[in-house]
Design an enzyme around this catalytic site. Structure first.
Site, short mmCIF file in Angstrom:
data_model
loop_
_atom_site.label_atom_id
_atom_site.label_comp_id
_atom_site.label_asym_id
_atom_site.label_seq_id
_atom_site.Cartn_x
_atom_site.Cartn_y
_atom_site.Cartn_z
N GLU A 168 -14.46 46.90 24.50
CA GLU A 168 -15.24 47.45 25.63
C GLU A 168 -16.40 48.33 25.16
O GLU A 168 -16.60 49.44 25.65
CB GLU A 168 -14.32 48.23 26.56
CG GLU A 168 -13.31 47.35 27.27
CD GLU A 168 -12.46 48.08 28.31
OE1 GLU A 168 -12.60 49.32 28.43
OE2 GLU A 168 -11.67 47.42 29.01
N GLU A 189 -7.53 41.51 28.70
CA GLU A 189 -6.93 42.60 29.50
C GLU A 189 -7.00 42.18 30.96
O GLU A 189 -8.09 41.94 31.49
CB GLU A 189 -7.67 43.94 29.31
CG GLU A 189 -7.40 44.63 27.99
CD GLU A 189 -8.01 46.04 27.95
OE1 GLU A 189 -8.04 46.71 29.01
OE2 GLU A 189 -8.44 46.44 26.85
#
Length: 507
Positions: free
Chosen positions: A173, A294
């Site tokens: 991320e 995720e």
């Protein structure tokens, strides 16, 4: 009651299902590792300190792949802290989750756990505070046979043979302002390219995933993917997607909650389009695959003390979402959608495995139990083998502001030609009406017998499994299935997730 139909044909296979679609995620966050997977002194603990009850539930869950050690934690992690004698490992401040990391579980301990439960590891490298040099050193330590300082150090730490970790994430991320050392897309694309280059020189057999946007609604979504891939398209195999499903305060309806299935389908399809546009611009025949590494429901335990506690505690109770029957239905629908994108979606990791937004919960020194979302995942992981067939769904539905008319029926079908078994996964999204469903399995064998039929349904969509009532929401037998050659007929309860497995009768 309303009528719906589902038709598939053996000659219209979408793609073989990559079994890594049933992956999970383990991060050094809250109680996922410490008092979750790992609790020395627990009555079920093995010689390394890993809980046997959690290991058995992980096997039952059917997880095939595990992403580790983060997550946000990855962007500040020094891999060297987690190897060597435990009594010499440093305690560190974890800036991702404002906790104290003891490093009592590291590379070798986690690989022990992976082998114990029979799961493939997917490790990540820190591209936040560190970079290409540390990443290639970590890979050399893990995978090089011997004869160098790092590979011999691994052998000195008790692992004579290479660890053989073949799947690696290039950071986590990196677009997020919450990330340790957030990067621009050009900064990240360049470092991902150079890291991938060095890692492949060390071990050409590895697979690599680059960071896509950390959410579909990030302001930079699309531009991030385009710029990152402009740099590292040829060096990576996968682009990651992350998505957490929420119930916004402005719209708490279950119908809108379930519509996030379609939102994430568009997320996948839009990301594929961007990756293919980059391929076209580069005149490349390569088709990049996706890693949805995720995903889960997460909105109740997302703020305040659920996210951060004062005083740098060890293994605090963070992000411990309690899941409901409603959440389990959305998870089932997401699984059907992901299977129906098996041509480009090859990897997915439910976040996380234990205690932290997880299908498995534990109490220190006490029991472990299955949350509601455990069940659809375990059923899909158990029965989905073979080719995903292209589903043709005819169903009434409801209007949705984002996606137009949404059918009440979500479905996927996976056929295993080697065994003759066909698994049908079904979600009835209608909250009050039963579905009279006709299923046609065209070309899969005129004679069929029932192998398994289960439904997950609760009259109370807010029902949850707890330490005192661990089986309040669990699969039950699905009765009344009529089989006539290639035709199946079944009635599905309102707001229900259903699995039907049949087998061709061989002459």
């Amino acid at each position: 009651m309303f009528e719906a139909s589902l038709t598939v044909d053996r000659d219209f296979a979408l793609a073989p299902l990559d079994r890594r679609l049933f992956g999970v995620f383990v991060e050094h966050l809250g109680r996922c590792v410490y008092s979750g997977l790992y609790e020395p002194g627990h009555p079920t603990a093995d010689e390394q300190g890993f809980r046997g009850d959690v290991a058995e539930l992980t096997k039952e869950l059917g997880a095939t792949l595990v992403r580790y050690p983060g997550g946000n934690f990855m962007s500040g992690y020094n891999w060297e802290d987690g190897v060597g004698p435990k009594d010499q490992r440093p305690r560190r401040l974890d800036l991702a989750w404002f906790s104290t990391e003891t490093n009592q579980v590291g590379t070798h301990e986690f690989m022990h756990w992976c082998r114990k439960v029979g799961i493939e590891p997917m490790f990540g490298v820190n591209l936040g505070t560190r970079g290409p040099d540390e990443a290639r050193h970590y890979l050399e330590y893990c995978n090089h046979p011997g004869g160098t300082a790092l590979s011999d150090l691994r052998r000195a730490h008790g692992a004579e043979e290479p660890l053989g970790i073949k799947f690696w994430c290039l950071g986590n991320e990196m677009d997020g302002p919450w990330q340790i050392c957030q990067k621009t897309p050009d900064e990240y694309g360049r470092i991902a390219k150079e890291t991938a280059k060095l890692m492949r020189w060390v071990d050409p057999s590895i697979e690599l995933a680059a960071c896509g946007s950390s959410a579909y609604d990030m302001p930079s979504y699309g531009a991030w993917e385009d710029r990152v891939l402009e740099h590292c398209f040829e060096q990576v195999d996968y682009l990651s997607l992350h998505s957490y499903f929420v119930k916004p305060p402005a719209d708490t309806s279950t119908e809108s909650f379930f519509a996030q299935i379609e939102t994430n389908a568009r997320y996948i399809e839009d990301t594929v389009a961007i990756a293919d546009a980059v391929a076209t611009r580069k005149r490349s025949s390569k088709r990049l695959m996706l890693s949805f590494d995720e995903w889960n429901v997460w909105y109740r335990a997302r703020h305040g003390e659920h996210l951060k506690q004062a005083g740098w505690p060890e293994a605090p109770r963070l992000l411990e979402e309690v899941y409901t029957a409603e959440d389990a239905l959305l998870i089932g629908g997401m699984l059907t959608m992901m299977m129906n994108h098996a041509d480009r979606l090859k990897v997915a990791c439910m976040a996380q495995l234990c205690n932290v937004i997880a299908p498995i919960m534990t109490e220190p020194g006490g029991p472990a139990w299955r949350q509601t979302i455990f069940h659809p995942f375990a059923q899909a992981a158990r029965w989905a083998h073979g080719d995903v067939l292209r589903p043709v769904v005819k169903s009434p539905g409801c209007a949705n502001a984002k996606h137009g008319e949404l059918p009440w029926l979500c479905a996927s079908v996976v056929d295993d030609a080697s065994t003759g078994q066909t698994a049908v996964f079904l979600l009835n999204r209608h909250l009050t009406e039963e579905m009279d469903l006709g299923i046609t399995l065209r070309g899969l064998g005129a004679g069929r017998e029932l192998v398994q039929a289960e439904q997950l349904h609760s009259a109370d969509l807010h029902a949850a499994n707890t330490i005192d009532a661990p089986d309040r929401v669990a699969p039950q037998p699905l009765a009344g299935i009529a089989i006539d050659g290639e035709q199946l007929r079944v009635k599905l309860k309102p707001a229900s997730w259903n699995v039907i497995v049949t087998k061709a009768v061989r002459a």
